[in-house]
Design a protein around this motif. Structure first.
Motif, PDB file in Angstrom:
ATOM      1  N   ASP A   1       2.970   2.596  14.276  1.00 28.83           N
ATOM      2  CA  ASP A   1       2.223   3.734  13.741  1.00 28.83           C
ATOM      3  C   ASP A   1       2.106   3.632  12.224  1.00 28.83           C
ATOM      4  OD1 ASP A   1       2.048   4.695  16.305  1.00 28.83           O
ATOM      5  OD2 ASP A   1       3.665   6.163  16.082  1.00 28.83           O
ATOM      6  N   TYR A   2       3.173   3.195  11.611  1.00 29.18           N
ATOM      7  CA  TYR A   2       3.203   3.001  10.155  1.00 29.18           C
ATOM      8  C   TYR A   2       2.098   2.007   9.735  1.00 29.18           C
ATOM      9  CZ  TYR A   2       5.221   1.221   5.712  1.00 29.18           C
ATOM     10  OH  TYR A   2       5.431   0.800   4.417  1.00 29.18           O
ATOM     11  N   ASN A  37      -5.892   3.635   5.665  1.00 29.81           N
ATOM     12  CA  ASN A  37      -5.787   4.379   4.396  1.00 29.81           C
ATOM     13  C   ASN A  37      -5.284   5.805   4.586  1.00 29.81           C
ATOM     14  OD1 ASN A  37      -6.768   2.244   2.677  1.00 29.81           O
ATOM     15  ND2 ASN A  37      -8.799   2.629   3.552  1.00 29.81           N
ATOM     16  N   LEU A  38      -4.365   5.977   5.531  1.00 31.47           N
ATOM     17  CA  LEU A  38      -3.778   7.295   5.777  1.00 31.47           C
ATOM     18  C   LEU A  38      -2.352   7.326   5.256  1.00 31.47           C
ATOM     19  CD1 LEU A  38      -5.048   7.793   9.445  1.00 31.47           C
ATOM     20  CD2 LEU A  38      -5.979   8.849   7.374  1.00 31.47           C
ATOM     21  N   SER A  39      -1.876   8.508   4.963  1.00 31.71           N
ATOM     22  CA  SER A  39      -0.523   8.663   4.435  1.00 31.71           C
ATOM     23  C   SER A  39       0.524   8.456   5.530  1.00 31.71           C
ATOM     24  CB  SER A  39      -0.358  10.059   3.830  1.00 31.71           C
ATOM     25  OG  SER A  39       0.986  10.272   3.452  1.00 31.71           O
ATOM     26  N   GLN A  53       0.829  -1.205   0.000  1.00 32.81           N
ATOM     27  CA  GLN A  53       0.000   0.000   0.000  1.00 32.81           C
ATOM     28  C   GLN A  53       0.865   1.256   0.000  1.00 32.81           C
ATOM     29  OE1 GLN A  53      -3.088  -0.038   2.935  1.00 32.81           O
ATOM     30  NE2 GLN A  53      -3.777   2.045   2.480  1.00 32.81           N
ATOM     31  N   ASP A  54       1.966   1.210   0.741  1.00 31.52           N
ATOM     32  CA  ASP A  54       2.931   2.305   0.761  1.00 31.52           C
ATOM     33  C   ASP A  54       3.474   2.554  -0.650  1.00 31.52           C
ATOM     34  OD1 ASP A  54       4.934   4.127   1.400  1.00 31.52           O
ATOM     35  OD2 ASP A  54       6.044   2.780   2.721  1.00 31.52           O
ATOM     36  N   LEU A  94       7.137   7.548   7.800  1.00 29.19           N
ATOM     37  CA  LEU A  94       6.956   7.491   9.251  1.00 29.19           C
ATOM     38  C   LEU A  94       7.847   6.395   9.836  1.00 29.19           C
ATOM     39  CD1 LEU A  94       5.074   8.726  11.479  1.00 29.19           C
ATOM     40  CD2 LEU A  94       3.556   6.786  11.058  1.00 29.19           C
ATOM     41  N   SER A  95       8.547   6.691  10.924  1.00 30.22           N
ATOM     42  CA  SER A  95       9.573   5.785  11.433  1.00 30.22           C
ATOM     43  C   SER A  95       9.035   4.622  12.270  1.00 30.22           C
ATOM     44  CB  SER A  95      10.597   6.568  12.269  1.00 30.22           C
ATOM     45  OG  SER A  95      11.285   7.489  11.471  1.00 30.22           O
TER      46      SER A  95
END
Length: 381
Positions: free
Chosen positions: A290-291, A298-300, A43-44, A285-286
């Motif tokens: 959270d990633y 479906n968030l960036s 998805q990323d 995002l590290s």
């Protein structure tokens, strides 16, 4: 013609974090959420592809970490199959997977090879058992040899060995002995780089009690190690990269030549031309949890920055001058969109100090400039 395109995939988990490690890595949970994580990676990638101009076929894929060899063979197969559906690659694409000798076995390597992995990078760091304990590595000297044999028996014909120098108490003799033992295995590539002790690592807290080599010893280590590798047929083509024959790492060459690359996974970075023709720097995002959560909703997970001409100039030189052979003025213009006349003018102060040469169209750090690369970059930038 667009620059080559490569893909970096970051796997953030390790059995335990090494004492010197400043990378975005985390001690693994009891059960790695492999399926969720691979779905999130794909998805990323889809999110990045919505931003990028990607008419090219992937020239390389690099699965790094962390410890990618914690993933199952089936997981790597599903990951590479999913990538192929989104961003085509072919049989000539270099596909590297990093592995820790402490997490290696023949069945796993056979599965990686069957999935399409054709290059393995083994993080051995040293053959010295005491040094391995000092660094906090989980593998033993014996496991290094076992992992290498497993890799070759699995049919992985392109193997890199990662080694460090400048270790506590190390002498030129002991540093070269590490290289001798590596060369005896006949790998296709050796990455030999200096230990850097970063402030936010456990090893930094012990720095006062570590007998680190001084500048004179460090220089002797480098000179003797480079000479030995050259006599054994390993040609240095970058600050820390030595290839036997033609086995240079395409993926890293693309970084150093300022090609385009997409980075997916927690903490990964990318650089590519966007749909508006801008050169865009991407950072993910590290934190892995959270990633995962954001992508599942479906968030960036992306921070993005458009690079200025000065940013592009700086990044190109920072990378390209690491190459032993340097770069051409034509490559500079093609990859940056900037005038070669601007670069030629900026080179003059470094040329006058004997740190860089301009021979026709070829820019190259001199022997002196290569030893003083940080100083050379400061003058140019």
């Amino acid at each position: 013609m667009p620059p080559p395109l490569t893909l970096y995939i970051h796997i953030p988990w390790c059995v335990q974090k090494c004492l010197y490690c400043d990378f975005n890595s985390y001690t693994k949970p009891n059960l790695i959420p492999e399926t969720r994580f691979i779905n999130a990676l794909l998805q990323d990638l889809e999110q990045d592809l919505a931003l990028a101009t990607t008419s090219q076929i992937l020239t390389s894929i690099f699965i790094g970490g962390g410890t990618p060899s914690l993933l199952s063979g089936d997981g790597i197969w599903r990951l590479l199959t999913g990538i192929q559906a989104l961003l085509p690659y072919n049989n000539s694409t270099e596909i590297t997977l990093e592995a820790n000798p402490g997490t290696a076995d023949s069945e796993r390597f056979l599965a990686y090879k069957a999935s399409g992995v054709n290059r393995l990078s083994l993080g051995i760091q040293s053959f010295d058992s005491k040094q391995l304990r000092t660094l906090g590595r989980i593998h033993s000297r014996t496991e290094i040899y076992q992992a290498y044999v497993h890799a070759k028996e699995a049919g992985l014909s392109n193997v890199n060995l990662d080694l460090m120098f400048g270790l506590p108490g190390q002498t030129p003799r002991s540093a070269v002995l590490d290289l001798v033992q590596a060369v005896e295995l006949r790998p296709e590539h050796i990455s030999w780089y200096q230990l850097t002790i970063e402030p936010n690592t456990p090893l930094y807290q012990k720095v006062g009690s570590l007998s680190l080599p001084g500048e004179t010893i460090m220089l002797a280590i480098q000179r003797q190690g480079q000479y030995y590798l050259a006599t054994q047929g390993f040609k240095q083509y970058e600050v820390s990269a030595y290839a036997y024959g033609t086995y240079r790492c395409f993926h890293n060459l693309n970084y150093w030549q300022f090609g385009d690359y997409i980075g997916i996974g927690p903490g990964a970075h990318g650089k590519f031309m966007d749909l508006d023709g801008n050169v865009r720097r991407i950072a993910k995002l590290s934190n892995p949890w959270d990633y995962l959560t954001r992508l599942e909703n479906n968030l960036s997970v992306t921070k993005s920055q458009i690079l200025s001409d000065q940013d592009i100039f700086v990044e190109f030189l920072f990378n390209a001058l690491r190459l032993k052979e340097g770069f051409s003025l034509g490559l500079f213009e093609a990859r940056t969109g900037l005038s070669k006349d601007y670069l030629v003018t900026k080179l003059l102060p470094a040329q006058s100090r004997g740190l860089v040469s301009l021979d026709g169209e070829q820019v190259q750090a001199t022997s002196k400039g290569y030893q003083l690369l940080n100083q050379l970059l400061l003058i140019l930038l």
